[in-house]
Structures are given as structure tokens and as C-alpha cells.
Scaffold this active site. Structure first.
Site, PDB file in Angstrom:
ATOM      1  N   LEU A   1       0.827  -1.231   0.000  1.00 10.02           N
ATOM      2  CA  LEU A   1       0.000   0.000   0.000  1.00 10.02           C
ATOM      3  C   LEU A   1       0.858   1.277   0.000  1.00 10.02           C
ATOM      4  O   LEU A   1       0.378   2.355   0.371  1.00 10.02           O
ATOM      5  CB  LEU A   1      -0.969  -0.003   1.185  1.00 10.02           C
ATOM      6  CG  LEU A   1      -1.932  -1.203   1.230  1.00 10.02           C
ATOM      7  CD1 LEU A   1      -2.871  -1.100   2.446  1.00 10.02           C
ATOM      8  CD2 LEU A   1      -2.756  -1.316  -0.058  1.00 10.02           C
TER       9      LEU A   1
ATOM     10  N   ASP B   1       5.199  -6.282   3.119  1.00 12.77           N
ATOM     11  CA  ASP B   1       6.321  -5.639   2.431  1.00 12.77           C
ATOM     12  C   ASP B   1       7.322  -6.727   2.029  1.00 12.77           C
ATOM     13  O   ASP B   1       7.896  -7.392   2.895  1.00 12.77           O
ATOM     14  CB  ASP B   1       6.990  -4.604   3.362  1.00 12.77           C
ATOM     15  CG  ASP B   1       7.931  -3.703   2.560  1.00 12.77           C
ATOM     16  OD1 ASP B   1       7.917  -2.476   2.794  1.00 12.77           O
ATOM     17  OD2 ASP B   1       8.636  -4.231   1.686  1.00 12.77           O
TER      18      ASP B   1
ATOM     19  N   PHE C   1       4.647  -7.271  -9.995  1.00 12.64           N
ATOM     20  CA  PHE C   1       4.608  -5.832 -10.300  1.00 12.64           C
ATOM     21  C   PHE C   1       5.281  -5.008  -9.212  1.00 12.64           C
ATOM     22  O   PHE C   1       5.731  -3.893  -9.459  1.00 12.64           O
ATOM     23  CB  PHE C   1       3.151  -5.343 -10.397  1.00 12.64           C
ATOM     24  CG  PHE C   1       2.402  -5.886 -11.573  1.00 12.64           C
ATOM     25  CD1 PHE C   1       1.466  -6.889 -11.414  1.00 12.64           C
ATOM     26  CD2 PHE C   1       2.641  -5.388 -12.850  1.00 12.64           C
ATOM     27  CE1 PHE C   1       0.759  -7.394 -12.505  1.00 12.64           C
ATOM     28  CE2 PHE C   1       1.932  -5.888 -13.934  1.00 12.64           C
ATOM     29  CZ  PHE C   1       0.995  -6.885 -13.758  1.00 12.64           C
TER      30      PHE C   1
ATOM     31  N   SER D   1      10.234  -3.131 -18.888  1.00 17.32           N
ATOM     32  CA  SER D   1       9.873  -1.851 -19.511  1.00 17.32           C
ATOM     33  C   SER D   1      10.720  -1.590 -20.746  1.00 17.32           C
ATOM     34  O   SER D   1      11.883  -1.987 -20.810  1.00 17.32           O
ATOM     35  CB  SER D   1      10.099  -0.718 -18.490  1.00 17.32           C
ATOM     36  OG  SER D   1      10.014   0.540 -19.111  1.00 17.32           O
TER      37      SER D   1
ATOM     38  N   THR E   1      12.014   0.898 -21.356  1.00 21.77           N
ATOM     39  CA  THR E   1      13.081   1.814 -20.930  1.00 21.77           C
ATOM     40  C   THR E   1      14.452   1.132 -21.009  1.00 21.77           C
ATOM     41  O   THR E   1      15.479   1.784 -21.103  1.00 21.77           O
ATOM     42  CB  THR E   1      12.770   2.335 -19.505  1.00 21.77           C
ATOM     43  OG1 THR E   1      13.479   3.532 -19.263  1.00 21.77           O
ATOM     44  CG2 THR E   1      13.084   1.314 -18.455  1.00 21.77           C
TER      45      THR E   1
ATOM     46  N   TYR F   1      15.945   3.558 -11.802  1.00 25.09           N
ATOM     47  CA  TYR F   1      14.705   2.801 -12.059  1.00 25.09           C
ATOM     48  C   TYR F   1      14.906   1.908 -13.283  1.00 25.09           C
ATOM     49  O   TYR F   1      14.690   0.693 -13.212  1.00 25.09           O
ATOM     50  CB  TYR F   1      13.504   3.734 -12.286  1.00 25.09           C
ATOM     51  CG  TYR F   1      12.374   3.004 -12.959  1.00 25.09           C
ATOM     52  CD1 TYR F   1      12.163   3.127 -14.330  1.00 25.09           C
ATOM     53  CD2 TYR F   1      11.575   2.121 -12.241  1.00 25.09           C
ATOM     54  CE1 TYR F   1      11.164   2.413 -14.966  1.00 25.09           C
ATOM     55  CE2 TYR F   1      10.576   1.397 -12.871  1.00 25.09           C
ATOM     56  CZ  TYR F   1      10.386   1.540 -14.233  1.00 25.09           C
ATOM     57  OH  TYR F   1       9.408   0.812 -14.860  1.00 25.09           O
TER      58      TYR F   1
ATOM     59  N   LYS G   1      15.197  -2.498 -13.861  1.00 19.74           N
ATOM     60  CA  LYS G   1      14.481  -3.360 -14.822  1.00 19.74           C
ATOM     61  C   LYS G   1      15.490  -4.214 -15.590  1.00 19.74           C
ATOM     62  O   LYS G   1      15.297  -5.402 -15.806  1.00 19.74           O
ATOM     63  CB  LYS G   1      13.639  -2.516 -15.786  1.00 19.74           C
ATOM     64  CG  LYS G   1      12.455  -1.848 -15.133  1.00 19.74           C
ATOM     65  CD  LYS G   1      11.528  -2.860 -14.461  1.00 19.74           C
ATOM     66  CE  LYS G   1      10.379  -2.204 -13.738  1.00 19.74           C
ATOM     67  NZ  LYS G   1       9.534  -3.176 -13.005  1.00 19.74           N
TER      68      LYS G   1
ATOM     69  N   TYR H   1       6.973  -3.373 -21.278  1.00 16.43           N
ATOM     70  CA  TYR H   1       5.825  -2.518 -21.598  1.00 16.43           C
ATOM     71  C   TYR H   1       6.303  -1.260 -22.297  1.00 16.43           C
ATOM     72  O   TYR H   1       7.331  -0.702 -21.908  1.00 16.43           O
ATOM     73  CB  TYR H   1       5.116  -2.022 -20.339  1.00 16.43           C
ATOM     74  CG  TYR H   1       4.793  -3.015 -19.289  1.00 16.43           C
ATOM     75  CD1 TYR H   1       4.680  -2.596 -17.969  1.00 16.43           C
ATOM     76  CD2 TYR H   1       4.593  -4.353 -19.562  1.00 16.43           C
ATOM     77  CE1 TYR H   1       4.372  -3.486 -16.960  1.00 16.43           C
ATOM     78  CE2 TYR H   1       4.286  -5.263 -18.566  1.00 16.43           C
ATOM     79  CZ  TYR H   1       4.179  -4.822 -17.266  1.00 16.43           C
ATOM     80  OH  TYR H   1       3.877  -5.709 -16.257  1.00 16.43           O
TER      81      TYR H   1
HETATM   82  C1  WQD Z   1       5.655  10.626 -22.322  1.00 14.09           C
HETATM   83  C2  WQD Z   1       5.967  11.827 -23.211  1.00 14.09           C
HETATM   84  C3  WQD Z   1       7.441  13.420 -22.225  1.00 14.09           C
HETATM   85  C4  WQD Z   1       4.717  14.670 -19.049  1.00 14.09           C
HETATM   86  C5  WQD Z   1       7.805   6.710 -18.408  1.00 14.09           C
HETATM   87  C6  WQD Z   1       8.895   5.897 -17.798  1.00 14.09           C
HETATM   88  C7  WQD Z   1       8.775   4.479 -18.264  1.00 14.09           C
HETATM   89  C8  WQD Z   1       7.398   3.981 -17.976  1.00 14.09           C
HETATM   90  C9  WQD Z   1       6.351   4.861 -18.620  1.00 14.09           C
HETATM   91  C10 WQD Z   1       7.354   2.772 -15.919  1.00 14.09           C
HETATM   92  C11 WQD Z   1       7.428  12.225 -23.149  1.00 14.09           C
HETATM   93  C12 WQD Z   1       6.057  14.025 -22.460  1.00 14.09           C
HETATM   94  C13 WQD Z   1       5.263  14.015 -20.145  1.00 14.09           C
HETATM   95  C14 WQD Z   1       4.453  16.064 -19.128  1.00 14.09           C
HETATM   96  C15 WQD Z   1       5.256  16.078 -21.391  1.00 14.09           C
HETATM   97  N1  WQD Z   1       7.190   3.921 -16.586  1.00 14.09           N
HETATM   98  N2  WQD Z   1       5.519  14.715 -21.283  1.00 14.09           N
HETATM   99  N3  WQD Z   1       4.730  16.708 -20.303  1.00 14.09           N
HETATM  100  O1  WQD Z   1       8.819   9.079 -20.028  1.00 14.09           O
HETATM  101  O2  WQD Z   1       7.861   7.805 -22.032  1.00 14.09           O
HETATM  102  O3  WQD Z   1       7.969   6.710 -19.788  1.00 14.09           O
HETATM  103  O4  WQD Z   1       6.540   6.186 -18.113  1.00 14.09           O
HETATM  104  O5  WQD Z   1       7.690   1.714 -16.341  1.00 14.09           O
HETATM  105  O6  WQD Z   1       9.731   3.713 -17.582  1.00 14.09           O
HETATM  106  O7  WQD Z   1      10.136   6.411 -18.263  1.00 14.09           O
HETATM  107  O8  WQD Z   1       6.330   8.524 -20.185  1.00 14.09           O
HETATM  108  O9  WQD Z   1       4.304   9.834 -19.758  1.00 14.09           O
HETATM  109  O10 WQD Z   1       6.462  10.516 -18.582  1.00 14.09           O
HETATM  110  O11 WQD Z   1       6.187  10.910 -21.028  1.00 14.09           O
HETATM  111  O12 WQD Z   1       5.518  16.705 -22.445  1.00 14.09           O
HETATM  112  O13 WQD Z   1       3.956  16.713 -18.171  1.00 14.09           O
HETATM  113  O14 WQD Z   1       5.224  12.936 -22.751  1.00 14.09           O
HETATM  114  O15 WQD Z   1       8.447  14.370 -22.585  1.00 14.09           O
HETATM  115  O16 WQD Z   1       7.803  12.659 -24.437  1.00 14.09           O
HETATM  116  P1  WQD Z   1       7.834   8.110 -20.579  1.00 14.09           P
HETATM  117  P2  WQD Z   1       5.782   9.983 -19.797  1.00 14.09           P
END
Ligand code: WQD
Length: 338
Positions: A33, A58, A81, A125, A127, A150, A154, A178
Site C-alpha cells: 500500500l 512488504d 509488479f 519496460s 526503458t 529505475y 528493470k 511494456y
Molecule cells: C511521455 C511523453 C514526455 C509529461 C515513463 C517511464 C517508463 C514507464 C512509462 C514505468 C514524453 C512528455 C510528459 C508532461 C510532457 N514507466 N511529457 N509533459 O517518459 O515515455 O515513460 O513512463 O515503467 O519507464 O520512463 O512517459 O508519460 O512521462 O512521457 O511533455 O507533463 O510525454 O516528454 O515525451 P515516458 P511519460
């Protein structure tokens, strides 16, 4: 067939629990939580009519993990997860991320090693690819040095599972990489519940649409893309959840071609930030207040999946569109602000 879902009260975890129950699996959830609430349990139950077992625990507490697996010795599979997932926070608190995201995985694998046979689906991810050299991104794309602790957890998590599977043929594993999960269940009973200021694009958009945020900041519009903004593969969380059920069934049915496999889970379509904003304005029927600001450190220019392996080997394909996902996110935002 009992399945453990760790982090099962989180955004993606809760949607996977719904799909598992829809497929007749018995689900036990572990969640500490730290980034979710027990109310999510009510949402899941309201959708499926079945309340999953839940234990607040935990996973960093190894003796508790050992006791849990003794008690639930009939667990057939684990969908893991439970992890901290804020990229920016991980830069400030690396040890918290390495401890929480890796120790917990190790303790679970140590319990699975004791079982005659077990199956684990790991939440990975895109990433791990960093800025891929070739788009769309296949599973054989090179893994780039992580841009954040982070992202590193992964990459290391995948390595830990791969090395364990090499010596433990009784463990069958699939890592799902993902792309960008968005949206909410059509019932509006579960969805994304970001705590504080949303880091991700879609919750920031829906909160701006609701007037909770003054204005969306678009992080840069001079990238080498058609409209200058970054491109991502936004996948509806329900499609993503169904990919987990497909992966679990693949292992339970013994259809896997080795005891460690990796699949990219995305739609295969890239959308720019501006395209997302335009699509949101269309589905919500209202203009979005945004401004262009400086680039965000660590952002890749473009990332979207080559879904050939997931479609042809896993037998899964995304079905919902970007607009479906944005509309579901918008309806969810309106529901939780009532
Ligand atoms: C998407 C796009 C931003 C916010 C992240 C993690 C990844 C995964 C998914 C966990 C980018 C742009 C964003 C804002 C913006 N998480 N943006 N203004 O960075 O692709 O992935 O979330 O697993 O590991 O890195 O997703 O939604 O943060 O950004 O312009 O306020 O939207 O620059 O191009 P991201 P995001």
C-alpha cells in the site's frame, strides 16, 4: 489455479487481477500500500464479483515472504509488479530503488526455486532500450546503459531472472517489456491513481482537463520528429493486462520455447505528444491548455514497439486505440473527482 500478483492494487496490477479473475484464476494479492489503497480491492470486486485474497505485506521483509509461500504453497504462478517506478525519484533515492526493486525479486525467486515447478511473469519496460537505433523496436534491439536507477533495476531484474532460469529448470519466466500504459477499465471502477503531481503525460492531461492543473507543459518541440515532440507507443492498460494472461497461459500450458522469454508489449504505433493532445481534445470535446517548455532530461526522441513476436509467438495483439484509451482515462478522471 492460484496466482500471486505482487503490487496487485497498483495501476497495471489491478487491471491484470481483473483479467485473471475473468479467466477463472484464483488470485492472491500482495501489496504494501505504499503507492495504492485497499479501495482498489473494492473496485476489482465490483467488476468481477469476486474479492481476491489480499495480504498487506512488504516484500523487503524476507521472513514474511518465506512464511507467505509456506502458507500459499499451492501458488501456480507469480505476476510480479511490486516495485518503485518513478524515474525522477529513482535518481534522488537510488538505494531505495535497488533495495525495493531487486531484493524483493530475489526473495520471490528463492521461494520459487524451492517449488517443483513455477511460473513468473516479470514487469519490465521498454526503458531498457534507451533510445533505440532502429524503430520499431524488436526484442533483439540492444540494451542501452540505463538513464536512471529505475531503468537499471528493470535491466538488472531481467538479468537476475535469466541467470536464475539457467540453473533452475523448475522456474519458467517471461519478461514483458511494456511501452507506455495508459487508460482505465471501461467500468470506471479502477484506473490510474497518481500520488501528487503526475510525472506521466496522460494523468497530467486529464487533470489539466479537469482544471486540477493550470496548464500542461510540453517538454520540447524541437526534436527531430514530424511535429517536433517526442513519440511514444501508448497502450491501453486493459490490452496490456490481457498480454499478462496470455503470457501466464503460455507458461502453464508449456507452450514456451525456453524457460526465459522476452516480449515487447505495445501497439506498434507511435504517437507524438501533440497528436495525443489533439486526440484528447477530440474525445473530451474540450481544448487543452498547454505550453511548450524546455526538454526533460532523459527523454528519448521516439520509442514504439515491433509487435511481431508478441502477435505471432505469444498470440496476443492490442485491440484498443489511442482514442479508446484517452476516453477511458478521461472518464476515470471525471469519476474520481466527483
Ligand atoms: C511521455 C511523453 C514526455 C509529461 C515513463 C517511464 C517508463 C514507464 C512509462 C514505468 C514524453 C512528455 C510528459 C508532461 C510532457 N514507466 N511529457 N509533459 O517518459 O515515455 O515513460 O513512463 O515503467 O519507464 O520512463 O512517459 O508519460 O512521462 O512521457 O511533455 O507533463 O510525454 O516528454 O515525451 P515516458 P511519460
Amino acid at each position: 489455479m492460484k496466482i500471486l500478483v505482487t503490487g496487485g492494487l497498483g495501476f497495471i496490477g489491478s487491471h491484470v487481477v481483473v483479467e485473471l479473475q475473468n479467466e477463472g484464476f484464483e488470485v492472491v494479492i500482495i501489496d504494501n500500500l505504499s503507492n495504492s489503497s485497499e479501495d482498489v480491492l473494492k473496485g476489482i470486486t465490483a467488476i468481477t464479483g469476486k474479492q481476491p485474497l489480499f495480504e498487506k505485506l512488504d516484500l523487503r521483509d524476507k521472513p514474511l515472504v518465506v512464511d507467505f509461500f509456506k502458507k500459499h504453497h499451492d501458488i501456480l504462478g507469480v505476476i510480479h509488479f511490486a516495485a518503485s517506478k518513478a524515474v525522477g525519484e529513482s535518481v534522488d533515492l537510488p538505494l531505495l530503488y535497488y533495495e525495493n526493486n531487486l531484493n524483493t525479486l530475489i526473495y520471490i525467486l528463492q521461494e520459487l526455486q524451492k517449488k517443483e515447478a513455477s511460473n513468473i511473469i516479470f514487469s519490465s519496460s521498454c526503458t531498457v532500450y534507451g533510445q533505440a537505433d532502429v524503430l520499431p523496436i524488436t526484442e533483439s534491439a540492444p540494451i542501452k546503459p540505463a538513464e536512471s536507477p529505475y531503468g537499471n533495476t528493470k535491466q538488472i531484474g531481467e538479468e537476475i531472472i535469466k541467470d536464475t532460469c539457467k540453473v533452475s529448470s523448475n522456474i519458467n519466466a517471461i519478461a514483458l517489456r511494456y511501452f507506455n500504459p495508459i487508460g482505465a477499465h471501461e467500468s470506471v471502477k479502477i484506473g490510474e491513481l497518481p500520488i501528487g503531481t503526475p510525472q506521466n503525460l496522460i494523468p497530467f492531461i486529464t487533470q489539466t482537463g479537469m482544471g486540477l492543473r493550470e496548464q500542461l507543459s510540453v517538454f520540447g518541440d524541437d526534436y527531430p520528429t514530424e511535429d517536433g515532440t517526442c513519440i511514444r507507443d501508448y497502450i491501453h492498460v486493459v490490452d496490456l493486462a490481457k498480454a499478462h494472461v496470455a503470457a501466464l497461459k503460455r507458461l502453464i500450458n508449456g507452450d514456451n520455447s525456453g524457460n526465459y522469454e522476452v516480449f515487447n508489449i505495445g501497439t506498434g504505433k507511435g504517437s507524438s505528444v501533440i497528436e495525443v493532445i489533439n486526440a484528447f481534445e477530440e474525445v473530451s470535446g474540450q481544448k487543452l491548455n498547454y505550453k511548450i517548455v524546455d526538454k526533460r532530461a532523459g527523454d528519448v526522441i521516439a520509442a514504439f514497439a515491433d509487435t511481431t513476436k508478441a502477435n505471432n509467438v505469444l498470440g496476443w495483439k492490442s485491440e484498443l486505440s489511442l482514442k479508446d484509451a484517452l476516453l477511458s482515462a478521461w472518464k476515470w478522471e471525471q469519476e474520481i473527482r466527483k
